[in-house]
Design an enzyme around this catalytic site. Sequence first.
Site, PDB file in Angstrom:
ATOM      1  N   ARG A  41       0.860  -1.150   0.024  1.00 26.96           N
ATOM      2  CA  ARG A  41       0.037   0.182   0.034  1.00 26.96           C
ATOM      3  C   ARG A  41       0.812   1.316  -0.118  1.00 26.96           C
ATOM      4  O   ARG A  41       1.687   1.587   1.068  1.00 26.96           O
ATOM      5  CB  ARG A  41      -0.938  -0.014   1.126  1.00 26.96           C
ATOM      6  N   GLY A  42       1.029   1.979  -1.170  1.00 26.47           N
ATOM      7  CA  GLY A  42       1.913   3.029  -1.154  1.00 26.47           C
ATOM      8  C   GLY A  42       1.775   4.082  -0.389  1.00 26.47           C
ATOM      9  O   GLY A  42       2.819   4.608   0.134  1.00 26.47           O
ATOM     10  N   GLU A  43       0.737   4.400   0.011  1.00 28.16           N
ATOM     11  CA  GLU A  43       0.548   5.491   0.947  1.00 28.16           C
ATOM     12  C   GLU A  43       0.998   5.284   2.415  1.00 28.16           C
ATOM     13  O   GLU A  43       1.583   5.858   3.310  1.00 28.16           O
ATOM     14  CB  GLU A  43      -0.826   6.072   1.226  1.00 28.16           C
ATOM     15  N   ASP A  44       1.126   3.651   2.754  1.00 23.62           N
ATOM     16  CA  ASP A  44       1.491   3.359   4.031  1.00 23.62           C
ATOM     17  C   ASP A  44       3.178   3.332   4.042  1.00 23.62           C
ATOM     18  O   ASP A  44       3.828   3.533   5.289  1.00 23.62           O
ATOM     19  CB  ASP A  44       1.067   2.069   4.465  1.00 23.62           C
ATOM     20  N   THR A  45       3.750   2.815   3.047  1.00 26.09           N
ATOM     21  CA  THR A  45       5.172   2.183   3.046  1.00 26.09           C
ATOM     22  C   THR A  45       6.129   2.440   2.017  1.00 26.09           C
ATOM     23  O   THR A  45       7.116   2.438   2.137  1.00 26.09           O
ATOM     24  CB  THR A  45       5.136   0.683   3.470  1.00 26.09           C
ATOM     25  N   ARG A  46       5.393   3.265   0.918  1.00 28.69           N
ATOM     26  CA  ARG A  46       6.230   3.464  -0.338  1.00 28.69           C
ATOM     27  C   ARG A  46       7.726   4.205   0.180  1.00 28.69           C
ATOM     28  O   ARG A  46       8.773   3.705  -0.418  1.00 28.69           O
ATOM     29  CB  ARG A  46       5.758   4.337  -1.279  1.00 28.69           C
TER      30      ARG A  46
ATOM     31  N   GLY B 119      -7.480   2.879 -11.704  1.00 25.30           N
ATOM     32  CA  GLY B 119      -8.552   2.643 -12.271  1.00 25.30           C
ATOM     33  C   GLY B 119      -9.329   1.710 -11.157  1.00 25.30           C
ATOM     34  O   GLY B 119      -8.892   1.416 -10.340  1.00 25.30           O
TER      35      GLY B 119
ATOM     36  N   GLU C 160      -4.363  -7.344  -6.531  1.00 26.69           N
ATOM     37  CA  GLU C 160      -3.305  -7.796  -6.710  1.00 26.69           C
ATOM     38  C   GLU C 160      -3.033  -9.193  -5.727  1.00 26.69           C
ATOM     39  O   GLU C 160      -2.536 -10.195  -6.469  1.00 26.69           O
ATOM     40  CB  GLU C 160      -2.080  -6.633  -6.038  1.00 26.69           C
TER      41      GLU C 160
END
Length: 878
Positions: free
Chosen positions: A26-31, A59, A93
């Site tokens: 999850r990009g917002e959490d760990t990117r 999308g 995913e």
Amino acid sequence: MSSENDSSTSTAVTPSWRFDVFLSFRGEDTRKGFVDHLYTTLREKGIDTYKDDIELKRGRFISPELINAIESSKVALVIFSQNYADSSWCLDEIVKIVDCNKNLGQKIYPVFYYVDPSEVRKQKGNYAIAFEKYEKDPSVDKKRIEGWRNALKDAASVSGWDIQHTADGHESKGIRKIALDILNNLKDTVSRVKENLIGVESHVQQIMSLLNLESTADVRMIGIWGMGGIGKTTIARAVFDQIFSNFDGSCYLDNVREISKTLGLTSLEEKLLSDTLMEKSANLHNNTSMLFARLCHKRVLVVLDDVNEDEQLDRLAGGHDRFGAGSRIIITTRNRQLLSSREVDGVYEVSVLGTDVALKLFNKFAFKEGFPKDKFEKLARDAVKYSRGLPLALKVLGSFLHGRDVDEWENALERLNEVPEDGILEKLKVSFDALNDKEKNIFLDVACFFKGGKKENVMRKLDSFGFGATVGVSNLIQKSLLTVTNDNRLQMHNLLQETGWYIVRRPHPNIPGRYSRLWLRDDIRRVLADEKAGTEEIEGIHLDFSEPESMKISFKAFQNMNSLRLLKIHNVNIEQMPASFPSNLQWLDLHKYKTRTLPPSFRGEKLVGLKLKHSHIEHLGGLEKAELVSFLNCSKLFENPENHNAADKLLHSLLQGQPVIDGRFSILIPGREVPKSFIQNMGCSVTIPLTPNWQENFIGFAVSIVFERLVSKSKIRVTFKLISRDHGEFTPNITQTAIMLNGNCDSAHVWIGYISFDLFRRLFPKFQSDDWAKIEGCLTISTTEESWIKPKGCGIRLVYKEEVKEALAQYVETRPGNSEVSDQESSKSKEAEESIAALTYGVNQLNWVVDSAEEEGTQIQSLRNSTAYKVQKTLSFD
């Protein structure tokens, strides 16, 4: 962490892996934190990892690009964070990942990032809140939600890492543990060529005992000693692959003996420092003593393979104090004395294989099913006896006898029985004697000239000699006489190379003037210094010094070498021009050629390749028949205003397609505008729409970029991106086109490149033939803006067969015919013809010469004015 992660795979499909690891997160959490550090560590360990670096336009459903990446990865590493389930994209995913685990054998490894594993399995806590939202949303299908729940349960049930309880909660140590565990588990998934491991395991265990890896306070140097062909390299590589992940840095230096002669010890020092310090070579400081000083603080693993001189050990290994505590240095050599003079902590002597193990290895090559039948069982035991348990001899002899009848076996073994016990080269020569004439020539050329060369370049030379390289090289690979490395270079075992040398020298010992091939400096000096030494038996001379040297060449050195087809002299100061070169010469490659012209009598009627690098040459004479030409840093050739024939020759080469290698070419010329026939845009990217059925009769892309400034040794990086109608994005690896400049270009220049559709398709290996018709969206190209590159605008144009029909017809009409070609060769020829026609059409019809007001005169004159640039950037056959 447990390795229990096997799927109940029922399918017989063997996937083609492009990546080692796919990162799901999850990009917002760990990117920008945990995932960034994890990705960097995985890459440093040599683990090819797919991470969505650029936030794709999200999308409702997972993009085709990510589906492709998931399916192409051996391992899915899923980082479950607090808000992972908030993203329907992430949940899609994980559904796809679980599906690949069940149907493709992909492994799943979960990482629980400050979330309890039970929360993920049972969808509690934040996961429960996320699913309550989905259940209330009428636009979300209930079956889709159920699929998400089942996938989370399956993935979170696999043993993984709970970051709060891994390495006592230290994230950096936890990340390192994850990377090492992944690396060790990847070893189990890598498919090895089993025959290379037969008989190796017992050797590996003995060496592991000598290494004493449990002791991390000392530095240990271990020697592996044995005769050529006994398997030292295979054993050292097996040990390296098994333990390298336990060290802070590692380096395997292959073929030290050979590379130190051709490229010099400095190149090996750079690789050692680059690999162990994890720095790009370009970033390394020139002060090697300072860099080696950094190694004394790192625990590293270094393998020096095939060492034969004290200086190599002095430069590359030094003493124990050069490396950090816990480091291990492994040295393989044929010279026991070399190890005796060192403070090595142990020497392992590699013994020949026992009869049973040797028979097993031999049978793998002689009988592909692994077991001899009927009368062959006794013959196989005789073959093993004559091979003396030497792995290389067993492999080569087994490949040679495979598929032959009993009479042929008996004849071959009778010959082997006559060879003295220690005559290993004569035993290997049995396989050479069975080759046809073309295969023999290929084998000897590779042994003497081309070992380690790029396959496509070597094949081009071999084909020009009429050796039928496509079939010949393939046959030699099947017979275990040649191999192709991962970076597409032709290689052969050192002992096979020595067999080739033995074959060349044997008819006339100590008379180099009668050898068919010359590759040793002393032999070449002796022959070229004496006008009577050379004979018509010499077919090739290949001299490449690692450091510049002077050499005396007799005025009439080549007068008797009527069979000479290859002449390469590199890094040699040639002060005197010989009176002539043989008329049969097909490849001429001279480096730092001091004189102003080639011999006036040399017309080069059979010349295929001409390469002059850093030479003082000003006049070429005829030589119009040469097909592949390169004049790198030959400024005097273009400073002479009367020397238009060289420029015209190069232009002719462009129009005839000589720079078209693998369906691509490029030109750099002065100018400030993208040609009007291109769809163009200001800035670093441009997008072109793709209409339905765009791929029909389509042969390639022409790309154009205007640069305000280019500095020496710039590289243009062009990224291609296909976008389908449903916004699916497909981006291959960045392509790099080197722009070799003598100096900076402070004025505007236009770079025009071309890539054939055939080559473009290779950038998308998962695409099937029908997939291209579905891309009815657009194609985007973009280039990076660096401090040394300033792009002003770019353009793109699709090239179709109809546009180049006239140019193609003219080329096909004038080119030499050849009825004896395979279907594969015919297909390649057709692709080359289309690329040549595209180039011709581009130069003549698309107005690729820009700013005509500044470039007065005819088109050929305009191109002539910028030939010096084109020569250095587009024309090279090596």
